[in-house]
Design an enzyme around this catalytic site. Structure first.
Site, mmCIF file in Angstrom:
data_model
loop_
_atom_site.group_PDB
_atom_site.id
_atom_site.type_symbol
_atom_site.label_atom_id
_atom_site.label_comp_id
_atom_site.label_asym_id
_atom_site.label_seq_id
_atom_site.Cartn_x
_atom_site.Cartn_y
_atom_site.Cartn_z
ATOM 1 N N ASP A 1 0.863 -1.181 0.000
ATOM 2 C CA ASP A 1 0.000 0.000 0.000
ATOM 3 C C ASP A 1 0.901 1.232 0.000
ATOM 4 O OD1 ASP A 1 -2.117 1.706 0.113
ATOM 5 O OD2 ASP A 1 -2.945 0.941 1.990
ATOM 6 N N ASP B 1 -2.789 2.257 -6.099
ATOM 7 C CA ASP B 1 -1.701 2.282 -5.117
ATOM 8 C C ASP B 1 -1.682 1.078 -4.186
ATOM 9 O OD1 ASP B 1 -4.084 3.023 -3.911
ATOM 10 O OD2 ASP B 1 -3.118 4.342 -2.456
ATOM 11 N N GLU B 2 -2.405 0.026 -4.532
ATOM 12 C CA GLU B 2 -2.547 -1.078 -3.586
ATOM 13 C C GLU B 2 -2.685 -2.391 -4.341
ATOM 14 O OE1 GLU B 2 -5.604 -2.259 0.074
ATOM 15 O OE2 GLU B 2 -5.998 -0.503 -1.187
#
Length: 473
Positions: free
Chosen positions: A11, A105-106
């Protein structure tokens, strides 16, 4: 659940805000809020400096401004964030064929499937190396969680924030989960959490103490069984490499209600063009066109039309969206408009009748102007094939969004700090400079132009991109 912590969850830390701080030296170490900047805007991401004041994602921007009035409020740069995300996902893809992106983003990574790790020691080495490579390639930081299941890996990465690594050793899962809030478990949102709290269940240990039968009574059979299994750290969900998209859509919320029917129609056309560009970037097409309209009184209407076959033709989507708009009463004004495409496929069955009609229109325009048509029947879905006119000019009028990149003929690259009253303020700096100077120009200054973002990490002088050390942990 696995016997070794070979599921990794990455993350990125306050991704959008961190990218803006890295791009803008004058904002490093300061409160930054990225999202809709108008009175109806919503926070997408807040930097850790802004979170100190209570600002968080999904909060109305107006509330964020009251909590942190001195923060920098910036409009998102979607293309910039996607380019960084592609670099990060590329690094994850080198670890395993099983990478499950959850957002820009993860992502989850199955390290065992790629032969990257088989036990705690090798998994930790992979996590350490990954964090270092992300910083070398993007200039940004990410937090890594390692565990034997997806649920625990995500919990671990949350504990690691910001810029850290947490590995949950096999055999310690129940002790770790016990004192945590029930909201920690997947599937326990605000409503379920409140329901359990009213029943006297606030922690994971209290779920286990209540027993499975009580959970089923409170939450229903499927949900109760699932939550109880998670409380016992039982999570066998696999990392899935491909997550099938169900729809592609775009929408805009307007600071002031739009009443003019012509303006509403032009906004719907613009949204249709943006939606098609997203479809094409994903290599998809779709057969159901959806229009979303939120009116002045917050009532939301949706209208849809299903075509004979899937398409990614901008003219077809525009025309369908326009037909759907004809069936909606916008007399009182609208505050939100959206266009989407569902029924997705990875191939296209072109609407030949629409193509022929568009080509005929372009030919008539060209004949009237005694010049050949430009980009007739094609282009990148941006409407360049249509004749210029006051409506099209209104769509392409330059607007200066806070945080977006510009270049001045005399002063070089910079970014917009703000605009209004016919003026635009620009700070001239780059990711590789120190804090730059601020200058103000007329909004129509011919020497000032929108620009593409600069990379956060410059390529080495010898070329070939950023160097990454893969030989040490």
């Amino acid at each position: 659940m696995r016997a070794a912590p070979t599921i990794l969850h990455l993350d990125m830390d306050a991704f959008f805000a961190q990218a803006e701080q890295a791009s803008k030296p004058s904002l490093r170490g300061k409160a930054v809020v990225v999202g809709g900047i108008g009175p109806r805007g919503v926070v997408a991401t807040a930097s850790y400096e802004a979170r100190v004041f209570g600002v968080h994602s999904a909060m109305p921007t107006a509330q964020a401004r009251r909590l942190a009035p001195h923060a920098a409020y910036l409009t998102p740069r979607g293309g910039f964030y996607r380019s960084i995300s592609e670099q990060v996902m590329g690094l994850l893809g080198q670890l395993s064929p099983l990478v499950e992106p959850l957002s820009l983003d993860e992502a989850f990574v199955d390290l065992e499937a790629g032969g990257a790790a088989s036990d705690s020691a090798s998994a930790r080495l992979v996590g350490v190396r990954l964090r270092r490579e992300i910083r070398a390639v993007t200039g940004l930081t990410g937090s890594v969680g390692l565990a034997g299941s997806k649920m625990l890996a995500k919990i671990a990465s949350e504990q690691a924030k910001p810029d850290g690594l947490v590995l949950i050793e096999p055999g310690t899962e129940r002790a770790l989960l016990g004192p945590m809030s029930v909201r920690t478990l997947p599937g326990v949102g605000p409503a379920t959490g409140d329901h359990l709290r009213r029943a006297g269940i606030a922690t994971v240990d209290e779920i286990v103490e209540a027993g499975e039968d009580e959970l089923v009574r409170l939450l229903g059979k499927a949900h109760g069984h699932g939550v109880y299994a998670m409380a016992l750290a039982r999570d066998d969900r696999p990392v899935v490499a491909e997550r099938e998209a169900k729809s592609v859509s775009v929408e805009d919320t307007y600071d002031v209600d739009i009443h003019d029917r012509t303006r509403i129609g032009l906004e719907v056309q613009r949204l249709a063009e943006r939606c098609v560009r997203r479809l094409r970037r994903a290599g998809l097409s779709g057969r159901t066109i959806v229009l979303k309209v939120r009116r002045y009184d917050f009532s939301t209407l949706t209208r849809s039309e299903t075509l004979r076959g899937p398409t990614d033709d901008v003219a077809v989507v525009r025309e369908a969206a326009a037909r759907l708009l004809d069936s909606v009463d916008t007399t009182g004004g609208v505050r939100l408009l959206g266009v989407g495409v569902s029924g997705l496929a990875d191939y296209t069955q072109e609407d030949l009748f629409a193509q022929a009609a568009e080509a005929a229109d372009a030919a008539r325009v060209a004949e009237a102007a005694e010049t050949p048509p430009q980009n007739a029947g094609g282009g990148e879905g941006t409407g360049e094939d249509r004749p210029p006119g006051p409506e099209r000019a209104a769509l392409v009028e330059r607007r200066w969004y806070p945080g977006h990149d510009v270049r001045h003929a005399a002063y070089g690259p910079g970014w917009v700090q703000g605009s209004g009253l016919g003026r635009v303020t620009v700070r001239f700096e780059t990711p590789y400079s120190g804090p730059g100077r601020v200058r103000t120009f007329r909004v129509d200054d011919p020497d000032l132009e929108p620009a593409e973002p600069l990379p956060l990490v410059p390529a080495p002088s010898g070329g070939g991109g950023a160097a990454v050390d893969r030989t040490h942990a």
